[in-house]
Design an enzyme around this catalytic site. Structure first.
Site, PDB file in Angstrom:
ATOM      1  CB  SER A 145      -4.866  -0.688   9.022  1.00  0.00           C
ATOM      2  OG  SER A 145      -4.135  -0.336   7.869  1.00  0.00           O
ATOM      3  CB  CYS A 204      -0.913  -0.004   1.212  1.00  0.00           C
ATOM      4  SG  CYS A 204      -2.000  -1.443   1.303  1.00  0.00           S
TER       5      CYS A 204
END
EC number: 4.2.1.9
Length: 589
Positions: free
Chosen positions: A488, A212
């Site tokens: 996260s 990511c």
């Protein structure tokens, strides 16, 4: 040069290849393609987490292949092994997420098993996803042979149509990442976008291999690896698809051979209290993932250093926010790479007096010397410390009667650093997600998810789907979320995690009741419940014992061994010099 840094005499791997009694060992090695000449060379392990289960790990085979070239050029025999990875992207928001943090321990154990079982002389570790990075780093420090870490790199951003949540830029196509898709779920639940628009985001936001691309956990831990000196300076923020990574990998193979042959710092020479403080500074300065507060103590633990959330807190409290990176800011890893990468951040921190310049880098130079030619802050992606985005770093540790062992909050991008609200109690993530999906909560609520800690889960699940849905519904700072689980690195909003002690250990979070008033003050670093001490004592006395449960398999072992979050959620007692680390050999007859 310390004794640990001296070149080895006879290679450790000779215990496998030398002497009459090692004829069967050599026979096995010949079956792998090695000949007499190769068996006189040092054996260098390459452990990666390549897999097709996640884009984060799909590009790692090429990284390992090019590290092999460097090892061979340096006179070594490269031997590759692969550890598992768990994709946080597809294990999120269901029972599979219990396996994510557990995989960190499995990966570290795999590195130890692979290197020590075969008496390899050196190690190149390659990883690309949230738990694979700390897992490989922990394994490297545990085995403490000459080693280099390589990150697989972040994916490039994708595109999404229109003015949509989580994007950046202007025009008909907006820059998009996986965070765009996650937060778009909340927008779709709210009715702000159509299902067709959600589908377009889903199909356009993740265009290829890599982790990511924001300053989420993978990129944060890549920055940590570089700051600790375990990875080459300038390597972390190079995108996964850039050919520059080929040269970085090849040179890493050559570097590990120089360290092995001529002497150089071993992992435990690099991981020191001062380098750990530098790593914390880099995380805070860039608004990095709160998971770093879990992983940095775990890496320290492998080096025999007690470095807890208390130590992390002391560093976080003195660091300004200078990196304008998503999710709290505007830019991505690709942008930081073009602005000078991690060295630009470290140079700015060093100039601002926030970094120890005397720690070592991979090649034995001090960090200060290694940063001499690093880029200066560009003023956009990276600011100078005298002109920061905020005087407070991107993360803070909170304490109070609700979190005696601490809790972690990412404040980068928050408009307000205080929140008082009314507790809504949920005994697991699924219960809370059902309420959020139905939008059956109100501004001013503090959504409390408990029983999700390391032992209570077990596995300490991330709550990204919940937090992103809240943000996508436009409630990001109108409510708070409090949990003994994790978040996260992509989480944003008033979200406090890692609350300790966790509910399963009888922490105060287990004593909360519906309607309790919770006070969050990130400026003062406080997290309290407005309930008198004698009332909390009465609740504790009435707390029923935890119901026994049968877990079996890996979760049963994890629950039995895991330690609290403020100690890194580690599963063993710490660094040990193995009696087998010193070379021993077969007979020479």
């Amino acid at each position: 040069m310390s004794p640990r840094n001296k070149p080895l005499g006879k290679h450790r791997s000779r215990m496998v290849t030398d002497g009459v009694t090692r004829a069967p060992h050599r026979a096995f090695l010949r079956a792998t393609g090695l000949d007499d000449e190769a068996m006189q060379k040092p054996f260098v392990a390459i452990v990666d987490t390549f897999g097709e289960n996640t884009p984060c790990s799909m590009s790692l085979a090429a990284v390992s292949d090019n590290a092999r070239l460097g090892i061979a050029a340096g006179g070594g025999v490269p031997i590759r092994g692969t550890a598992i990875s768990v994709s946080d992207g597809t294990s999120m928001n269901h029972q599979g997420m219990r396996m994510s943090l557990v995989s960190r321990e499995v990966i570290a154990d795999s590195v130890e098993l692979f290197v020590r079982a075969h008496a390899y002389d050196a190690l190149v570790g390659v990883a690309g996803c949230d738990k694979t990075l700390p897992g490989i780093l922990m394994g490297m420090v545990r085995v403490n042979v000459p080693g280099v870490f390589l990150f697989g790199g972040a994916m490039l951003p994708g595109a999404a149509p229109g003015q949509l949540p989580g994007g950046a830029g202007t025009g008909l196509q907006r820059q998009a990442t996986i965070l765009t898709a996650i937060e778009a779920v909340g927008a779709a639940q709210r009715g702000d976008i159509t299902r067709a628009q959600l589908d377009a985001i889903e199909k356009g936001c993740t265009p290829g291999a890599g982790s990511c691309p924001g300053q989420f956990t993978a990129n944060t831990m890549a920055m940590v690896a570089e700051t600790l000196g375990l990875a080459p300076l300038g390597s972390a923020m190079v995108p996964a698809v850039y050919s520059e990574r080929i040269g970085i990998a090849r040179r890493a193979g050559e570097t590990v051979m120089r360290t092995l042959t001529h002497g150089g710092p071993l992992p435990r020479d690099l991981v020191t209290v001062r380098s750990l403080e530098n790593a914390c500074a880099a995380v805070a300065a860039t608004g990095g993932s709160t998971n770093a507060a879990l992983h940095i103590p775990a890496i320290a633990h492998e080096a025999g250093i007690r470095f807890t959330l208390d130590d992390v807190e002391r560093v976080f409290a003195r660091i300004p926010l200078i990196g304008d990176l998503q999710p709290g800011g505007r830019y991505l890893a690709q942008d930081l790479h073009h602005a000078g990468g991690v060295p630009a951040v470290l140079k700015a921190l060093l100039k601002g007096g926030h970094l120890h310049g005397d720690t070592l880098t991979l090649d034995g130079r001090t960090l200060e010397d290694a940063l001499t030619h690093a880029a200066d802050p560009d003023g956009e992606v990276v600011r100078a410390c005298e002109a920061p985005i905020g005087q407070n770093g991107g993360l803070v540790i909170l304490r109070g009667n609700l979190a005696p062992d601490g809790a972690c909050l990412k404040i980068a991008g928050l408009k307000s650093l205080r929140f008082d609200g009314t507790a809504r109690i949920f005994e697991c993530e699924e219960d809370c997600m059902a309420v959020v999906a139905a939008r059956a909560y109100e501004a001013g609520d503090v959504l409390v998810i408990r029983n999700e800690g390391p032992k209570g889960g077990p596995g300490m699940r991330e709550m990204l789907s919940v937090t992103a849905a809240i943000y996508g519904q436009g409630m990001g700072e109108k409510v708070a979320l409090l949990t003994d689980g994790r978040f996260s690195g992509a989480t944003r909003g008033m979200c406090i995690g890692y609350v300790g002690p966790e509910a399963a250990l009888g922490g105060p979070i287990a004593l909360l009741k519906e309607g309790d008033r919770i006070c969050i003050d990130a400026i003062a670093g406080k997290l309290d419940v407005d309930v008198a001490a004698d009332e909390l004592a009465r609740r504790r006395a009435a707390l029923p014992p935890r119901a026994p449960r049968r877990l079996a398999g890996v979760l049963e072992k994890y629950e039995a061994l895991v330690r609290p979050a403020h100690l890194g959620a580690v599963t063993h007692s710490g660094a040990l010099e193995w009696p087998y680390d010193a070379p021993t050999h077969g007979d020479d007859a």
